[in-house]
Motif scaffolding. Structure first.
Motif, PDB file in Angstrom:
ATOM      1  N   GLY B 315       1.968  13.847  -8.608  1.00  0.00           N
ATOM      2  CA  GLY B 315       3.221  13.698  -7.872  1.00  0.00           C
ATOM      3  C   GLY B 315       3.180  12.643  -6.786  1.00  0.00           C
ATOM      4  N   GLU B 316       2.097  11.866  -6.756  1.00  0.00           N
ATOM      5  CA  GLU B 316       1.949  10.875  -5.695  1.00  0.00           C
ATOM      6  C   GLU B 316       2.064   9.464  -6.274  1.00  0.00           C
ATOM      7  OE1 GLU B 316      -1.324   9.903  -2.182  1.00  0.00           O
ATOM      8  OE2 GLU B 316      -2.020  10.370  -4.196  1.00  0.00           O
ATOM      9  N   THR B 317       2.575   8.544  -5.480  1.00  0.00           N
ATOM     10  CA  THR B 317       2.603   7.145  -5.894  1.00  0.00           C
ATOM     11  C   THR B 317       1.695   6.339  -4.986  1.00  0.00           C
ATOM     12  OG1 THR B 317       4.878   7.333  -6.638  1.00  0.00           O
ATOM     13  CG2 THR B 317       4.027   5.114  -6.287  1.00  0.00           C
ATOM     14  N   LEU B 318       0.745   5.660  -5.627  1.00  0.00           N
ATOM     15  CA  LEU B 318      -0.111   4.744  -4.871  1.00  0.00           C
ATOM     16  C   LEU B 318       0.376   3.331  -5.157  1.00  0.00           C
ATOM     17  CD1 LEU B 318      -2.673   3.805  -3.321  1.00  0.00           C
ATOM     18  CD2 LEU B 318      -3.853   3.845  -5.517  1.00  0.00           C
ATOM     19  N   GLY B 319       0.679   2.597  -4.111  1.00  0.00           N
ATOM     20  CA  GLY B 319       1.085   1.202  -4.296  1.00  0.00           C
ATOM     21  C   GLY B 319      -0.103   0.299  -4.092  1.00  0.00           C
ATOM     22  N   VAL B 320      -0.305  -0.635  -5.023  1.00  0.00           N
ATOM     23  CA  VAL B 320      -1.327  -1.656  -4.793  1.00  0.00           C
ATOM     24  C   VAL B 320      -0.577  -2.953  -4.549  1.00  0.00           C
ATOM     25  CG1 VAL B 320      -3.256  -2.924  -5.753  1.00  0.00           C
ATOM     26  CG2 VAL B 320      -3.043  -0.484  -6.188  1.00  0.00           C
ATOM     27  N   VAL B 321      -0.711  -3.480  -3.355  1.00  0.00           N
ATOM     28  CA  VAL B 321       0.078  -4.629  -2.936  1.00  0.00           C
ATOM     29  C   VAL B 321      -0.843  -5.811  -2.720  1.00  0.00           C
ATOM     30  CG1 VAL B 321       1.612  -5.515  -1.144  1.00  0.00           C
ATOM     31  CG2 VAL B 321       1.745  -3.123  -1.819  1.00  0.00           C
ATOM     32  N   GLY B 322      -0.429  -6.971  -3.166  1.00  0.00           N
ATOM     33  CA  GLY B 322      -1.230  -8.162  -2.912  1.00  0.00           C
ATOM     34  C   GLY B 322      -0.542  -9.385  -3.446  1.00  0.00           C
ATOM     35  N   ALA B 499      -2.430   0.527  -0.983  1.00  0.00           N
ATOM     36  CA  ALA B 499      -3.690  -0.201  -0.849  1.00  0.00           C
ATOM     37  C   ALA B 499      -3.343  -1.683  -0.857  1.00  0.00           C
ATOM     38  CB  ALA B 499      -4.624   0.135  -1.993  1.00  0.00           C
ATOM     39  N   VAL B 500      -3.711  -2.381   0.194  1.00  0.00           N
ATOM     40  CA  VAL B 500      -3.440  -3.811   0.250  1.00  0.00           C
ATOM     41  C   VAL B 500      -4.666  -4.535  -0.266  1.00  0.00           C
ATOM     42  CG1 VAL B 500      -2.899  -5.771   1.728  1.00  0.00           C
ATOM     43  CG2 VAL B 500      -1.880  -3.531   2.190  1.00  0.00           C
ATOM     44  N   MET B 501      -4.470  -5.409  -1.243  1.00  0.00           N
ATOM     45  CA  MET B 501      -5.611  -6.131  -1.813  1.00  0.00           C
ATOM     46  C   MET B 501      -5.556  -7.601  -1.469  1.00  0.00           C
ATOM     47  SD  MET B 501      -6.438  -4.631  -5.586  1.00  0.00           S
ATOM     48  CE  MET B 501      -7.890  -5.654  -5.749  1.00  0.00           C
ATOM     49  N   SER B 502      -6.739  -8.158  -1.234  1.00  0.00           N
ATOM     50  CA  SER B 502      -6.840  -9.588  -1.015  1.00  0.00           C
ATOM     51  C   SER B 502      -8.165 -10.047  -1.584  1.00  0.00           C
ATOM     52  CB  SER B 502      -6.758  -9.884   0.481  1.00  0.00           C
ATOM     53  OG  SER B 502      -7.091 -11.231   0.708  1.00  0.00           O
ATOM     54  N   LYS B 503      -8.147 -11.073  -2.352  1.00  0.00           N
ATOM     55  CA  LYS B 503      -9.357 -11.649  -2.949  1.00  0.00           C
ATOM     56  C   LYS B 503     -10.254 -10.605  -3.615  1.00  0.00           C
ATOM     57  CE  LYS B 503      -9.240 -15.438   0.264  1.00  0.00           C
ATOM     58  NZ  LYS B 503      -9.470 -15.678   1.687  1.00  0.00           N
ATOM     59  N   GLY B 504      -9.635  -9.694  -4.371  1.00  0.00           N
ATOM     60  CA  GLY B 504     -10.411  -8.759  -5.155  1.00  0.00           C
ATOM     61  C   GLY B 504     -10.848  -7.509  -4.405  1.00  0.00           C
TER      62      GLY B 504
END
Lengths: 313, 545, 323
Positions: B315-322, B499-504
């Protein structure tokens, strides 16, 4: 640049190997005893047995191939059965006429085809375009020997403007050499004009749809500059590629043209060798022609790096 | 603003016809607007609104199949519609310059950047080559590119997207035209680059008092840049006014609908997850590396994703942003097993699926389903929508009748007519296709739904609808959702955790609410800072979506 | 590129134009492009090429009605006659009758008209068989090579090698080594054509396997053979029909060249290449033995190539680069 070149050269090695294997196996894997095939119908069984030993056919296949490859590496392409001389020396005699014909043809073809194709692309949909494209389909469909005979019949036999057949070595006068090459080269170039014009049109059309052409127009450049400076240069890579592929067709065409016009080049040599069942010669010539194709395409890949800076070294 | 009565550009009753076999008669109908010196006018609309057609008609660069059938375009009082091609050519770059959407393809790949700018001077000025070179170098400096000498002799492929767009701007503005037309110039760029380019355009145009016609679909960009804004709908102008007026108090229902569809930048209040909600997906130090073997044996290792440890509960949404190249899609593809991870663990309801053979994988595969970005390519055009939806269940032994029955229910769930199952994808619009893709994923009865930029290719109004649908489905079916996006506003709307992603690498990971209010990592801060129209208060009714 | 594009997208400039405000309509038919069939029927190359081919194909059943003569009958008294000459023949009962040699006779006294008409049979058969065999084999190898990395590396090197050997030389060598029969000639023409088909199929497979809908099929657990059959194979059909047409044309040409050079189909079988080979010696005096079959050969290949061109343009204008 150099690592790229080295990589590219290394990449041709497997292809050369495959060609060697195919040419090698062609003689051994075809149905029937190759020695019997070679010796012909009149041969006795002793003749055939002797031939088998001479050809090394009694050895296991890998050993045969190793011997074959070793000889090739030493530059030994074998000895002609028929003329009893090294194949390479016969090839040396045939190179000049063949090379003359091929180069003459390619030059004529490029000079005519690239402007035609560009014009067709630029006037896309107009009657000029349709005419050029119609010519291209026809040119692609008429067999080279039919064109050859039409030219001979009308221009040489009827009008007597040109000699019917034959070749003159370049050493015996450039004018006569060129004069005698005009008909065969014209006949052979038709298919290339068709092919290259079509490819030029396609790639120029494609490039004309690119965003940077729009940018060039947005800069206020006149059409001619857009076309020559931006479009043609970018269209060059596919055009050069098709010229590379055309080498295979050119080689095939050379064989037929030399036969029609009785030009004593490698093509005629190949046909004679085949008719005389002179297999070492046939093998060597096929290998040689294939190497030419591989090398020309290697050179074209190298040319890309000059035409397109995006290609990584 | 429009105090000067001499407008730079004035478009009156412009009508542009479409070719006969198109779906409507006019690309643009009866559109009037103007641009004053020093003013930025935004033309905004969804795809198909005709906004780019207007831009191209001003430059005289319309495709041959389109032509202006009525109305006028005046550049500083000079009529452009019936002017000769030669005159148009003189005007391009001298009086009006243009920059385009795709900086990657808008520059000639086989010409040095400096030479491409120089060409403008060669064509339109009589300067000597030394003067020209100096002017080009000055201009390169003005667009804040480092090391102008090196930029001059670089080929486009050696520059980044943002740098190329700067070259384009330099080219368009080197002769100080009175009008700059910008056709979605930042759409293809990452958000931080976009902010810089917008800033640059603002700086140069206010310095030279250039009038700007700025085409965009993004109301955030409008808020950031526009003095006035014209809203287009299917080729017709529905509203034209100052940015503040239109964005905070839109008059036309269409504008109201569009603006209310723009996702807010702050996450809405969400009801907290049940504390005992089971963990559906957990990754532990997930890693994906690409190796390239070159000559010699030295191999280059590219870390596409490193040390990714996240978890998603039911029931949860995880956003991966980058931004592009951050590795967010790599993570999605590892988890869905479209590519094999190099190292680390992926626990799916407790089972580690990272290193499975294909047989064991097949059993678990249906638990994870993915929705892709491009709705036009994610359905096989030769198969009916129904065939696409039932393909998966039938692979797992469901009978055809059951699968079809289930598919009909799912079509209703995604708010499509169940009779549409017999139709082919081309008979659906982009948003509808994306709904079909959702139905296809749900047909597998997954536990985890991965949405890889699933709404990025959609127009803003459709985007809002699909987002709402995804949320409803997640809640109703109690799915865990992994939501990959480059768009912070979208992430803010649907994600519980981000979760914010940058350069892997994941640089910041936590609850969406807290992160949007108080970002910790420098990169997250920069990313938030760069989001266009962040501080702008949009009008419309936010509850209507 | 071509006007067809504009009917799909309203313009090149406003991408994905043409879409009426997305969800407003329940379902809109976005397929404004006319169907492939109607585009085919409006394409002049397809019509002209198709009609010409139909005419030439009709020679196959019509040959016995067009001439009473046997194309292999040697008759010393009728040697080297110019077109229009009345030749004398005997029928089964031994009765004499005369027949106008529309295209003259060759150096063995065989009627060129009869040989040309019957020659269509061999040429068309070679063209068709070569196209079918080469496309089938190439499709199989190409699918496998495109989908399985390991096989790919090996197969493509072999294909590169085959491509490097000039088609005519490879065919000549194969025929002369294994004996000149119709079968060996067909196989000798098939082998050099295979790499071209493999390359085409492989390039399509490589492009299609990157399509999201194939990835979607993978993630719903569709096994690889089914993916190949369901999602990849259908995309190869249209290009292969076009490629097959061109192969048919070039096979007819190659067969004629082989026979012309004297290393093709046995000389007693009437084929256009054989007729021309017979006419080579006396060409300057009796050019008809070369010109008439030459005209038929050219028209046939032209018709096939026109059909191929038209098919390509109608099916997909962008394909022109690959073939």
């Amino acid at each position: 640049m150099w690592p790229y070149l080295l990589k590219r050269i290394l990449a041709t090695i497997p292809v050369v190997l495959v060609v060697m294997v195919i040419v090698f196996l062609m003689l051994r894997l075809t149905p029937g005893d190759p020695a019997a095939n070679i010796a012909g119908d009149a041969a006795t069984s002793e003749d055939i047995a002797e031939l088998r030993v001479k050809l090394g056919l009694e050895e296991p296949l890998p050993v045969q191939f190793a011997i074959y490859a070793k000889n090739l590496l030493k530059g030994d392409f074998g000895e002609s059965f028929y003329y009893k001389r090294p194949v390479m020396s016969m090839v040396a005699d045939g190179i000049e006429p063949t090379l003359s014909l091929a180069l003459f043809t390619i030059v004529i073809a490029c000079l005519i085809a690239v402007p035609l194709g560009t014009l067709a692309a630029f006037k896309q949909g107009s009657w000029v375009d349709r005419l050029i494209m119609a010519f291209s389909v026809i040119g692609f469909s008429v067999p080279v020997f039919v064109i050859g005979y039409v030219l001979i019949y009308f221009l040489a036999v009827k009008l007597e403007w040109f000699p019917v057949q034959g070749y003159q070595r370049i050493g015996d006068g450039v004018a006569g050499w060129a004069y005698r090459l005009i008909l065969p080269a014209t006949a052979l170039s038709v298919i290339f004009i068709a092919l290259i014009a079509r490819m030029t049109r396609t790639s120029v059309l494609e490039v004309l749809n690119e965003d940077y052409i729009r940018t060039a127009r947005a800069k206020g450049l006149p059409q001619s500059k857009v076309l020559l400076k931006h479009a043609l240069r970018n269209a060059a890579v596919p055009i050069v590629t098709v010229i590379g592929i055309a080498i295979a067709i050119l080689i095939s065409g050379v064989v037929v043209t030399e036969s029609v016009f009785v030009i004593p080049g490698l093509g005629l040599l190949t046909l004679d060798a085949i008719q005389g069942r002179d297999y070492p010669t046939v093998q060597a010539l096929i290998l040689l022609f294939s190497l030419v194709y591989i090398i020309v395409n290697l050179l074209i890949d190298v040319a890309y790096t000059l035409l397109d800076p995006r290609i990584r070294y | 603003m429009p105090l000067d009565q001499h407008n730079v550009l004035s478009v009156k009753n412009l009508t542009i016809d479409l070719p006969r076999n198109a779906d409507r008669k006019h690309a643009v109908r009866d559109v009037s607007f103007d641009v004053a010196p020093g003013e930025v006018v935004c033309l905004v609309g969804e795809s198909g609104s005709g906004k780019s057609v207007i831009a191209f008609s001003v430059m005289g660069l319309l495709a041959k199949a389109l032509n202006v059938s009525a109305g006028s375009i005046e550049l500083e009082g000079e009529h452009l519609v019936d002017v000769t091609e030669d005159r148009l050519r003189e005007l391009r770059c001298t009086r009006m310059g243009m920059i385009f959407q795709e900086p990657m393809t808008a520059l000639n790949p086989v010409m040095r950047c400096g030479d491409q700018i120089d060409e403008v001077l060669q064509e339109h000025t009589k300067l000597s080559s030394d003067q020209r070179r100096q002017k080009v170098l000055d201009m390169i400096e003005q667009v804040h590119l480092p090391d102008p000498q090196r930029m001059y002799s670089s080929y486009p492929h050696q520059l980044s997207g943002g740098q190329r767009q700067r070259i384009m701007i330099a080219m368009a503005l080197i002769l100080e035209p009175v009008l700059l037309i910008a056709d979605e110039p930042t759409t293809a760029l990452d958000v931080t680059t976009q902010a810089q380019i917008l800033h640059l355009i603002r700086e140069l145009q206010s310095e030279k008092q250039t009038g700007v016609l700025f085409i965009t679909h993004d109301f955030g960009v409008v808020a950031e840049l526009g003095d006035r804004v014209a809203v287009l709908k299917q080729g017709e102008l529905v509203e034209f006014g100052t940015t503040r007026q239109v964005l905070s108090a839109p008059q036309h229902p269409y504008t109201q609908m569009l603006i209310s569809s723009v996702p807010r930048h702050e996450p809405p209040d969400r009801k907290p997850l049940a504390h005992d909600a089971p963990v559906v997906l957990r990754t532990e130090k997930l890693k994906k590396q690409y190796f390239s073997f070159s000559l010699g044996k030295r191999r280059n290792v590219v870390d596409a994703a490193v040390d990714i440890s996240v978890e998603i509960r039911k029931g949860e949404t995880l956003g991966v942003v980058g931004e592009s190249g951050s590795g967010k899609s790599t993570v999605a593809r590892c988890i869905t097993w479209l590519i094999e991870s190099t190292d680390g663990k992926i626990y799916l309801s407790g089972d580690n699926i990272a290193q499975l053979n294909s047989k064991e994988l097949r059993k678990l595969r249906r638990k994870v389903q993915i929705i892709f970005q491009d709705p036009y390519r994610s359905l096989n055009p030769r198969r009916t929508v129904g065939q696409s939806i039932i393909e998966g269940p039938m692979n797992y032994g469901e009978s055809k009748a059951d699968a079809i029955q289930h598919a009909r229910e799912l079509m209703e769930l995604v708010q499509l007519n169940p009779d549409g199952l017999d139709r082919y994808p081309h008979q659906f619009s982009g948003g509808q296709r994306q709904r079909v893709c959702i139905a296809r994923a749900l047909a597998m009865r997954p536990e985890l739904l991965v949405a890889d930029e699933a709404v990025s290719a959609l127009d803003v109004s459709v985007q809002a609808q699909v987002l709402t649908l995804l949320e409803e489905i997640r809640d109703r079916m109690q799915l865990a959702m992994l939501f990959i996006t480059h768009d912070l506003r979208v992430a803010a709307q649907v994600c519980d955790t981000v979760a914010v992603m940058s350069k892997g690498r994941v640089v910041e990971y936590g609850s969406a609410k807290e992160m949007f209010q108080n970002p910790q990592h420098e990169y997250t801060k920069a990313l938030f800072e760069a989001a266009p129209g962040r501080d702008f208060v949009f009008g419309g009714n936010p509850n209507s979506m | 590129m071509s006007p067809i594009r504009y009917s799909i997208r309203a313009s090149d400039t406003d991408m994905s134009d043409n879409i009426i405000s997305e969800e407003s309509a329940e379902s809109v038919d976005y397929s404004h492009q006319p169907s492939v069939w109607s585009r085919l029927m409006r394409n002049p190359s397809v019509i002209i090429g198709g009609l010409l081919i139909a005419l030439i194909v009709s020679l196959v059943p019509a040959a016995p009605f067009l001439t009473p003569l046997d194309p292999t009958d040697i008759s010393p008294r009728n040697r080297n006659k110019v077109p229009g000459f009345e030749t004398i023949h005997k029928d089964d009962q031994g009765n004499r009758y005369t027949q106008v040699a529309h295209m003259g006779t060759d150096k063995l006294g065989r009627d060129v008209f009869a040989r040309v008409i019957y020659g269509a049979r061999v040429s068309l058969m070679v063209g068709l068989l070569v196209a079918v065999i080469a496309v089938s084999i190439g499709l199989f190898i190409g699918l496998i090579a495109g989908y399985f990395r390991l096989v790919d590396a090996v197969v493509m090197r072999v294909m590169d090698g085959l491509m490097a050997i000039p088609a005519i030389l490879l065919a000549i060598a194969l025929v002369s080594l294994s004996g000149a029969t119709l079968f060996t000639v067909i196989m000798a023409i098939v082998i050099p054509e295979i790499p071209r088909v493999v390359r085409l199929v492989r390039s399509i497979v490589l492009a299609i396997r990157e399509e999201p809908y194939v990835e979607a099929a993978i993630s719903v657990g569709t096994p690889t053979p089914k993916i190949l059959y369901r999602h990849v194979l259908p995309n190869t059909i249209a290009p292969l029909i076009v490629q097959g047409t061109f192969i048919c044309g070039s096979a007819i040409l190659l067969e004629a060249i082989l026979s012309f050079l004297g290393v093709g189909v046995p000389p007693e079988i009437p084929t256009w290449g054989n007729i021309m080979a017979q006419g080579r010696d006396l060409f300057q005096i009796y050019p008809h033995s070369i010109f008439y079959p030459g005209i038929f050969l050219t028209l046939t290949v032209l018709a096939i190539n026109m059909l191929g061109d038209g098919l390509r343009d109608a099916i997909d204008p962008r394909m022109s680069k690959e073939i």
